[in-house]
Design an enzyme around this catalytic site. Structure first.
Site, short mmCIF file in Angstrom:
data_model
loop_
_atom_site.label_atom_id
_atom_site.label_comp_id
_atom_site.label_asym_id
_atom_site.label_seq_id
_atom_site.Cartn_x
_atom_site.Cartn_y
_atom_site.Cartn_z
NE ARG A 188 -33.81 6.28 46.00
CZ ARG A 188 -34.16 7.56 45.92
NH1 ARG A 188 -34.92 8.10 46.86
NH2 ARG A 188 -33.73 8.31 44.94
CE LYS A 333 -28.59 6.22 47.03
NZ LYS A 333 -28.90 6.43 45.65
CG HIS A 352 -26.30 10.87 46.34
ND1 HIS A 352 -27.33 11.38 45.57
CD2 HIS A 352 -26.23 9.55 46.04
CE1 HIS A 352 -27.84 10.40 44.83
NE2 HIS A 352 -27.20 9.29 45.09
CB SER A 370 -31.73 9.14 40.67
OG SER A 370 -31.84 7.87 40.12
CE LYS A 374 -25.41 9.44 42.19
NZ LYS A 374 -26.58 9.83 41.39
CB THR A 375 -23.39 4.49 38.15
OG1 THR A 375 -23.99 4.62 39.43
CG2 THR A 375 -22.91 3.06 37.96
CG ASP A 389 -25.23 5.94 44.76
OD1 ASP A 389 -25.49 6.84 43.95
OD2 ASP A 389 -26.03 5.55 45.62
NE ARG A 479 -31.37 2.16 39.50
CZ ARG A 479 -30.68 3.17 39.98
NH1 ARG A 479 -29.38 3.06 40.22
NH2 ARG A 479 -31.27 4.32 40.22
N1 LIG Z 1 -23.83 12.48 28.30
C1 LIG Z 1 -24.12 11.57 29.22
N2 LIG Z 1 -23.46 11.52 30.40
C2 LIG Z 1 -23.78 10.63 31.34
N3 LIG Z 1 -24.74 9.69 31.20
C3 LIG Z 1 -25.43 9.65 30.04
C4 LIG Z 1 -25.15 10.59 29.00
N4 LIG Z 1 -25.97 10.33 27.97
C5 LIG Z 1 -26.73 9.28 28.35
N5 LIG Z 1 -26.42 8.85 29.59
C6 LIG Z 1 -27.10 7.75 30.32
O1 LIG Z 1 -27.68 8.29 31.50
C7 LIG Z 1 -27.69 7.32 32.55
C8 LIG Z 1 -26.95 7.84 33.76
O2 LIG Z 1 -27.26 6.99 34.82
P1 LIG Z 1 -26.30 6.64 36.03
O3 LIG Z 1 -24.89 6.76 35.65
O4 LIG Z 1 -26.75 5.32 36.58
O5 LIG Z 1 -26.72 7.79 37.03
P2 LIG Z 1 -26.59 7.90 38.60
O6 LIG Z 1 -25.55 6.93 39.02
O7 LIG Z 1 -26.19 9.31 38.83
O8 LIG Z 1 -27.94 7.58 39.13
C9 LIG Z 1 -27.03 6.09 31.99
O9 LIG Z 1 -28.03 5.22 31.56
C10 LIG Z 1 -26.20 6.64 30.81
O10 LIG Z 1 -25.99 5.70 29.81
C1 LIG Z 2 -30.29 3.73 44.07
C2 LIG Z 2 -30.52 4.92 43.64
O1 LIG Z 2 -29.44 5.68 43.27
P1 LIG Z 2 -28.93 6.44 41.96
O2 LIG Z 2 -30.04 6.53 41.01
O3 LIG Z 2 -28.46 7.74 42.46
O4 LIG Z 2 -27.77 5.64 41.41
C3 LIG Z 2 -31.89 5.42 43.69
O5 LIG Z 2 -32.06 6.63 43.56
O6 LIG Z 2 -32.82 4.62 43.87
CA LIG Z 3 -25.97 5.16 40.28
MN LIG Z 4 -26.93 7.21 43.51
#
Ligand SMILES: Nc1ncnc2c1ncn2[C@@H]1O[C@H](COP(=O)(O)OP(=O)(O)O)[C@@H](O)[C@H]1O
Ligand SMILES: C=C(OP(=O)(O)O)C(=O)O
Ligand SMILES: [Ca+2]
Ligand SMILES: [Mn+2]
Length: 695
Positions: A188, A333, A352, A370, A374-375, A389, A479
């Site tokens: 972004r 977003k 969020h 980010s 979360k995911t 999200d 992604r």
């Molecule tokens: N202890 C941990 N807890 C959560 N995620 C972790 C951890 N260690 C490594 N990761 C990695 O960190 C990243 C978290 O990203 P994601 O879940 O997409 O975050 P968000 O959705 O908050 O943007 C993933 O690639 C995941 O594999």
């Molecule tokens: C789509 C997004 O969300 P997030 O990384 O929180 O999953 C972003 O920040 O571009």
């Molecule tokens: Ca996410």
């Molecule tokens: Mn998000």
């Protein structure tokens, strides 16, 4: 001589033709006709190749009986005019694509210019039929006369074909996902997000220091809108998606997305809620429209423009314009920002956060910036996924805003994240990943595409002071976007009861926050308003250091109102429904980035399990210095020594210095909020202030 009945060279005397060449005979008994005759296959209806191809595609059956082709409508002059449903839809699409300054054009036609539709039969839900089908020649005409073909709510299969055929960098991977490139931007552009400031928004929105809403005026918005619409109309075809936001039927929002790329259309198909054919037929006028002309830059001579990228929201016009970035996450977003405006007006809290639910109906929210998890953590094989999200918390409970998930896939592995791995199949959009050119197997370790962009961002840095920041969201941001039902235990419809646990995720690259702490309501509010995380970004090749980020409500980039508005609503809801707050560090342990290690995902999962099951609530706790956090002494499946970060650092002085350094950063950040009242009286505000680090 062959006697097997298939074919044989027959004797000269019987079969020599005029040229003296022997005839080929397939059936010895068929001596009269002497023609090649294949009777092994059943006869086909088609007499020509074109006819054969026309048999391959069956017309979609309308979901509801075809309406009388002549439906009544009211004309502009108030008289009753007779227009067909097709015509009404065409006028609707025309309105979406029309210039605001030119009287003529565009001529909107539904369907792919490359495959003109036949003019016969009943209208289908997916194509319009015209007595004179436009040809490519029409496009060489001027802007008022040319046709703009609208590819309306195409299916994933159709979008794949469009992408592979017309968009460079689109390929099918070995698991069936569509690999795409988002261009120069792989994340972004928060500093290019503008909101129209008018009488209403000036009063209602959060402006000034710390706010994500960079102001622009109505006129400039219209200049950019016209630029986007002109660009879209200059193309042979555009994609239009009509979809929904929010699984709460009472608060569902209708969105239209006009875009130039099949990639964008498929991305939004996956990320928004997909209407049924019936819902699509009755869609009507959208509540909000996105014009995504991301391939086309904004004009730097236009007032307010500080780079070639601008993402502009006009709440009064219910429109958003995207210029100069093709990163698809801007659309998702951007709509989230819209919901952060619309929902609080209805006393609904927009969040969020990820969200899942246990077998017994216990709901957990996962807040975090980010990359904090979360995911990853809301996708849990033992629980129902409500969403990864964006959510709403109303008096009815929680609802997902979206219809899909957007997972980071750097270093993704089948072993550690099987559900996300398996969701990367036909229909899924994979952005900026690298694959084997022959096998099309994806190498999730490869960061080449997003690393290259780091260099590009540095170029922006030289070009304009405005870009003198490190783009955290773009680095290593490969992604996958997939429909939520690709996760086997998705909860459809994506709604649930009031949350029991509020989990605040922070990826603390300083390595001083405990892996988990139980929070009081005041502490939850303090950390919610702070919205801390520290990720690692390479500043120069080889030099990497953590950088603290504070983003109010764990999503300052998307909130529209003052953060205290959302905070007050969260406090009120948590109190009313008796939810417990937790702070979970998914970042470093045993030292800062460089000396320590990231906490193992398996350990974080055990911690989350203990929160869900309720066992962690019953554990015994000790209090940490500086942050005053309650940390458990034991959790099943997690080595006890890592629960207190003090035990994991070998250099005690470094630990204490780093802890104080982070505490100071928290204090400094919170100074911006001390003068704001949260809730009805000052009591809660004072208590929240006291819940921060003390030293
Ligand atoms: N202890 C941990 N807890 C959560 N995620 C972790 C951890 N260690 C490594 N990761 C990695 O960190 C990243 C978290 O990203 P994601 O879940 O997409 O975050 P968000 O959705 O908050 O943007 C993933 O690639 C995941 O594999
Ligand atoms: C789509 C997004 O969300 P997030 O990384 O929180 O999953 C972003 O920040 O571009
Ligand atoms: Ca996410
Ligand atoms: Mn998000």
């Amino acid at each position: 001589m062959a006697e097997n009945g298939e074919f044989s060279f027959t004797s000269r005397a019987r079969s020599t033709g005029r040229n003296g060449l022997p005839r080929i005979q397939t059936n010895n008994n068929n001596k009269e006709t002497l023609v090649c005759h294949d009777d092994s296959a059943t006869p086909i209806k088609a007499k020509t190749i074109d006819e054969l191809h026309s048999l391959q595609k069956k017309r979609s059956t309308p979901s509801t009986p075809i309406k009388s082709p002549l439906a009544t409508g009211t004309a502009a002059d108030g008289s009753f005019a007779v227009i067909s449903e097709e015509e009404r839809q065409r006028q609707q699409l025309h309105a979406s694509l029309a210039s605001l300054t030119r009287e003529r054009g565009p001529k909107v036609v539904k369907g792919d210019p490359a495959t003109p539709r036949k003019v016969d039969g009943q209208p289908s839900t997916h194509s319009f039929h015209y007595t004179s089908t436009p040809t490519f020649d029409d496009n060489i005409s001027d802007s008022a006369l040319k046709f703009t073909h609208v590819l309306y709510n195409l299916s994933p299969a159709e979008l794949y074909e469009q992408a592979v055929k017309y968009e460079k960098g689109s390929f099918i991977t070995s698991s069936g996902a569509l690999a795409t490139l988002s261009g120069a931007k792989t994340g972004r552009s928060p500093r290019d997000k503008r909101v129209v400031k008018d009488e209403t928004t000036e009063r209602e929105l959060w402006w000034g220091k710390g706010s994500p809403n960079i102001e622009m005026d109505e006129h400039t918005f219209l200049v950019n809108r016209e630029r986007a619409v002109d660009y879209l109309n200059s193309l042979d075809k555009v994609f239009v998606n009509d979809q929904f936001l929010n699984w709460d039927p009472e608060h569902r929002i209708k969105v239209r997305i006009v875009s130039a790329r099949a990639y964008h259309s498929l991305f939004m198909h996956n990320m928004c809620i997909r209407p049924t054919s019936e819902e699509l037929e009755d869609f009507g006028t959208p509540d909000f429209t996105i014009y995504n002309a991301g391939q086309f830059p904004c004009n730097r001579y236009t007032h307010y423009m500080t780079s070639s990228t601008s993402i502009d929201i006009n709440l009064a016009r219910k429109e958003m314009v995207i210029l100069g970035t093709q990163y698809a996450g801007e659309m998702k977003k951007g709509l989230f920002s819209l919901m952060h405006y619309l929902m609080p007006k209805r006393q609904i809290l927009s969040l969020h956060s990820g969200c899942n639910m246990g077998k017994d109906g216990d709901v957990a929210l996962f807040f975090g910036l980010s990359g904090t998890g979360k995911t990853t953590l809301s996708t849990d094989h033992n629980r129902y996924l409500i969403g990864d999200d964006e959510h709403c918390w109303s008096d009815n409970g929680v609802s997902n805003i979206e219809g899909g998930c957007y997972a980071k896939c750097i270093d993704l592995s089948r072993e550690k994240e099987p559900d996300i791995w398996n969701a990367i199949k036909f229909g899924t959009v994979l952005e900026n990943i690298v694959f084997d050119e022959h096998t099309r197997e994806v190498d999730y370790l490869d960061k080449s595409v997003t690393v290259l962009i780091k260099v590009l961002n540095f170029t922006y840095y030289l070009e304009s002071y405005h870009h003198a920041y490190w783009d955290f969201t773009a680095a290593e941001n490969t992604r996958a976007a997939y429909p939520i039902e690709y996760i086997p235990n998705a909860k459809i419809p994506c709604v649930g009861p009031h949350p029991k646990n509020i989990i605040l995720l922070a990826c603390d690259a300083f390595g001083v926050l405990p892996p988990v702490s139980k929070l009081s309501l005041e502490q939850t509010m303090y950390h919610f308003i702070s919205g801390y995380t520290a990720l690692v970004a390479g500043t120069e090749e080889g030099v990497k250091e953590p950088r603290a980020t504070f983003s109010a409500c764990f999503g300052a980039a998307f909130i529209m109102l003052n953060p205290t508005k959302y905070a007050a609503m969260l406090a009120e809801k948590m109190q009313k429904h008796g939810a417990t707050g937790w702070l979970v560090n998914t970042g470093w342990s045993g030292g800062s980035y460089g000396s320590g290690n990231r906490i193992k995902l398996a350990f974080t999962r055990r911690i989350i399990d203990a929160i869900h099951s309720g066992t962690l609530l019953e554990a015994s706790y000790t209090k940490t210095p500086v942050f005053g956090l309650e940390i458990p002494t034991e959790i099943e499946g997690v080595p006890s020594e890592i629960l207190d970060p003090e035990n994991t650092w070998s250099d005690m002085k470094a630990y204490k210095d780093t802890l104080l350094k982070l505490g100071t950063l928290f204090k400094k950040n919170f100074e911006g909020f001390v003068n704001h009242k949260i809730g009805e009286d000052n009591k809660l505000t004072d208590e929240i202030l006291a819940a921060g680090p003390l030293f």
